[in-house]
Design a protein around this motif. Structure first.
Motif, PDB file in Angstrom:
ATOM      1  N   THR C 166       0.829  -1.204   0.000  1.00  9.62           N
ATOM      2  CA  THR C 166       0.000   0.000   0.000  1.00  9.62           C
ATOM      3  C   THR C 166       0.865   1.256   0.000  1.00  9.62           C
ATOM      4  OG1 THR C 166      -1.471  -1.326   1.375  1.00  9.62           O
ATOM      5  CG2 THR C 166      -2.092   0.963   1.001  1.00  9.62           C
ATOM      6  N   ILE C 212      -4.235  -4.793  -0.335  1.00  9.84           N
ATOM      7  CA  ILE C 212      -3.842  -3.374  -0.232  1.00  9.84           C
ATOM      8  C   ILE C 212      -5.025  -2.412  -0.209  1.00  9.84           C
ATOM      9  CG2 ILE C 212      -1.556  -3.728  -1.276  1.00  9.84           C
ATOM     10  CD1 ILE C 212      -2.642  -2.609  -3.905  1.00  9.84           C
ATOM     11  N   PRO C 248      -2.796  -1.985   5.244  1.00  8.48           N
ATOM     12  CA  PRO C 248      -2.929  -0.906   4.257  1.00  8.48           C
ATOM     13  C   PRO C 248      -3.076   0.477   4.879  1.00  8.48           C
ATOM     14  CG  PRO C 248      -4.238  -2.778   3.578  1.00  8.48           C
ATOM     15  CD  PRO C 248      -3.735  -3.086   4.965  1.00  8.48           C
TER      16      PRO C 248
END
Lengths: 314, 314, 314, 314
Positions: C166, C212, C248
């Protein structure tokens, strides 16, 4: 050729009638779509997967649509799909009188495209089939041209599949050409619209191969019916043929309405101001062009003018 | 290097003669096309498919064309294909005197590109072939450089294949660079023109591997003839070699005429107005440039100026 | 539909409240992302790899994000990911009051998208599973909707994986929309932002399939919990579910801070001048628009105006 | 974060020294390139091909370069490759004093990127290797980070391979950013430059995997030397390591000289006029910017301003 020759050609053959021009463009665009799209299926099937795979078929239809939009986009808006034309009609972005002309041109273009693929690979067809053109079984070749349902698929789920697929197609097209949203730049829409087909191909192809276009499916199916595959092309899959015709028409309208309700309706529209702006624009443009239409070269128009004929002008 | 050095270089070597400049550009462009294109076939064949497949070959030719157009586009229009040059000649967009120069440069560039691929993979060629360079059979390597027909293919169908393929190529190129249609933006044409090759590769590659370019096919074939593969490269496939030379020349003209009749002829052309505009433009530009040519930086030109040398200026 | 009808629709239903508009856009964008993304996993799993592979799944999520940004970009900035929204909040580019609304809309959109995929492939699910929806084992189907860790993966490495993935996503997004860097042109950001997903998919997909995005993972996981897969979807993989939610959120902030420290902070910022320019702009714009917001059509804005709502305007 | 906080951050940490800024950008760009590039090799090798293949590796390096150019392009020109920096130095487009700084930053970025890939896949490395990190044999993992020659390859052919590959890279880069040729539009160069890597990957990857970048190869190789693979990483392949360092440096210069001789030297250059134009531009710009540099917002610059720092301004 000489400028003079070209002017002569123009004087004799150039069409003044915009609806005929647009029909020619829809015909040629749909022809190109089928040539690349069904051509890529033919290459894969007839080589038994040696020089083609699912991904190259997705690429064939993706770039088929891209090239179709480059060929016809500036003339007819490049619907190349009756479901798109119907959605545009419902949204008020295509005149009713043009609708049947567009649809007919699309069907004829798809039929001609299928014939060209057959001619391109005539020897390969004969080699693969020993001249016996059949619709089902391991040596079937009819699915090169039109969709047939997977064994797991019911008619109802097939219809839903076509509604969802064509809905997604039209919803994304409307977003991509929406100048008030984050639209694609002028001249890149054909590429991005093609990529919708790729997205649909990798995610919605399992049930019946994402026809999502009545002309793309029924036109080549008619070709197979007359070219030697016979009536089975209509009866196979419990008379499957009418699902990829009716489903997309419903789906296209559903997608258009969803985009309208979730996004387009809520764009700020300073109506009065825009009208003023238009009248100014009109004055400027009358000076510039001589063909009766309005063609201005302001930057805004250049960057956002692709609009399926009348997206912002209705 | 110093600005001074560079100016010296320019004074000594810069070519004033535009036709020689353009020949250099066509040479380098076609060289790049073959380097990436035939290189990708070599990588696939010589690794017996371990580090290459049909799709990477399509990518090789696609990006070969894309890079060729970036390299030569602004100088010669980047035809890199005699069939494209002939179509431009017929459309009045290439002067007759330039045609043989372009074609010669394209053949030489393709020949040199084939030699570079051979040099790049010399050890791999020796390892794969044990030094025996052959045209047919399981250890054949000649098809790395030039096309050979599939077993199923007749000469007639092969010719039709090349006409359809090159016709589609030229038709799509003309659409993409047509400023009155939905043309690609300035600087993105190389990418989109490359994608035509991808579309053709996935849909028209089964018969003989989509040469669709006399220079791309005959140039490397000549290289193989002199580099050790011998005369078989001409006699194989019932003297196949002349089909990918003649077919594309016919196909390119067919594609150009189709685009003219279906689309270009019907564009609104306010002849008188345009002439006025041109004369104004000319006046402005004479002030700006010193090389005798006209180069204006109006927005319209910036966004639409890629035109295969004279697409709108004839 | 008639202009009148449309105006009526607008008068009745058009939302004046920008936060509701933006919530609708985030909902629809995330819906589209999941429809194409999880749809491509479903196609691959349910066909046992016959009409799908890792690459088509990457393409599904890539184009899912691209289409999501076209659908929502011009309205809400198309975060379609709580980790992106959190990063924007931390950078001061999203108001605190909007954060929970965005996140809720994203979760609902992802949930609805998962339901649509289930509906699209209902027959195929029944055919594949015989109606027994399970989370682990060879006939598992839960991983069509949410991520599960590879056998080699520890919880710690899984968390690091989500932070790096991420982080890379947000870092690249910020670069692509940074008008003072080499940003993507207006209207092409959706495509380029989608390509970040492809880059992550081919390089960071081995551990747990690059979720993510908390909404993309938890939304469809909730759907599977209620649709018949049961509580196992939370307990599997040592309660894996919270890693692709928390990782994330941390990673997005890390990526944003890295871009700020390495690049954005050091851009020359002629603060005073810009303020002057802004005040001029404001004056001009007040005249032009009527909706209270500022919409100017200077070229600079046109080419750089995509800014996740307020990237340059805070 | 509040505008005030941000201004504080800027006052404390923003770098006034452009060479340090550029070094940070080169570091981060090369880091991103290796993260995606070597990450995609790791994913393929560690999954024994289950979730990766040659094509996804090509995509990893292609998009790694694309994202690197978005991250660093507007600050340092995003060479992310000492061979590109050397070519720019030779062409007079990079100052001598900056060259060692750029190269050092590139090596450090590549080293850090390799470390990040190792961290990302630590569990997978341990699972695959049982903790024994080796350079050759079926369980080798060193080639995840650096290139090793194919068995068929001699040192001489390896050197030629790197010269041709890097020559093609630099030649195409120069074409793509050449505003007097058919250059890519502002903001799309990162994508098109990335595609050169794809072209090279599919056509020149068989010999040794197209390192074509001393930092990309030697940086991660150094990482493997210290992280547990040992000195074998230098001795393997008859001390192969110095070929992908020296070959690209030579090749980059060769490519630059070829482009200069075939194309750039022959562009019409109305020297005098341009100088006038520049002086006018300078006057305008002094008003606009405060950082000593010249940043004008004329359309021409916007569309063509990406120039590897000083391509047109030297």
């Amino acid at each position: 050729m000489e400028r003079k020759t070209r002017r002569n050609l123009r004087e004799r053959f150039a069409l003044k009638n915009s609806i005929v021009k647009e029909a020619l463009a829809e015909f040629l665009g749909t022809f190109v779509l089928i040539l690349f799209g069904c051509g890529s299926v033919a290459q894969t099937v007839l080589s038994r997967g040696a020089v083609g795979e699912m991904l190259t078929i997705h690429i064939g239809f993706t770039l088929g649509v891209t090239m179709a939009v480059y060929v016809a986009g500036g003339v007819s808006g490049a619907h190349v799909n009756p479901a798109v034309s119907l959605a545009m009609l419902v949204l008020g972005k295509l005149k009713l009188v043009k609708f049947p002309v567009y649809v007919l041109a699309q069907f004829l273009g798809a039929f001609a495209g299928a014939a060209a693929v057959y001619g391109l690979y005539y020897d390969a067809f004969m080699d693969y089939t020993n001249g016996i053109l059949i619709v089902t079984g391991p040596n079937a070749t009819a699915h090169i041209f039109a969709s047939y349902p997977g064994r797991h698929l019911s008619i109802l789920n097939g219809f839903i599949d076509q509604v969802i697929g064509t809905g997604a197609l039209v919803l994304c097209i409307l977003a991509i050409v929406d100048g008030k949203n984050n639209g694609a730049p002028k001249g890149m829409e054909p590429l991005v619209i093609g990529l919708i087909i790729m997205a649909i191909g990798v995610s919605m192809g399992l049930n019946c191969g994402y026809p999502i276009n009545p002309a793309r499916d029924l036109g080549p199916r008619l070709f197979t019916a007359v070219a030697g595959w016979g009536r089975d092309v209509f009866s196979a899959g419990r008379n499957w043929w009418w699902i990829p015709v009716s489903g997309p028409l419903v789906g296209g309208v559903v997608g258009a309405v969803l985009y309208l309700l979730f996004i387009e309706l809520h764009h700020a529209e300073p109506q009065k101001h825009l009208e003023e702006e238009n009248s100014v624009k009109e004055k400027k443009c009358r000076k510039i062009t001589v063909d009766g239409g309005l063609k201005c070269k302001t930057f805004e128009e250049l960057s956002r003018s692709f609009d399926f004929r009348s997206l912002n002008m209705k």
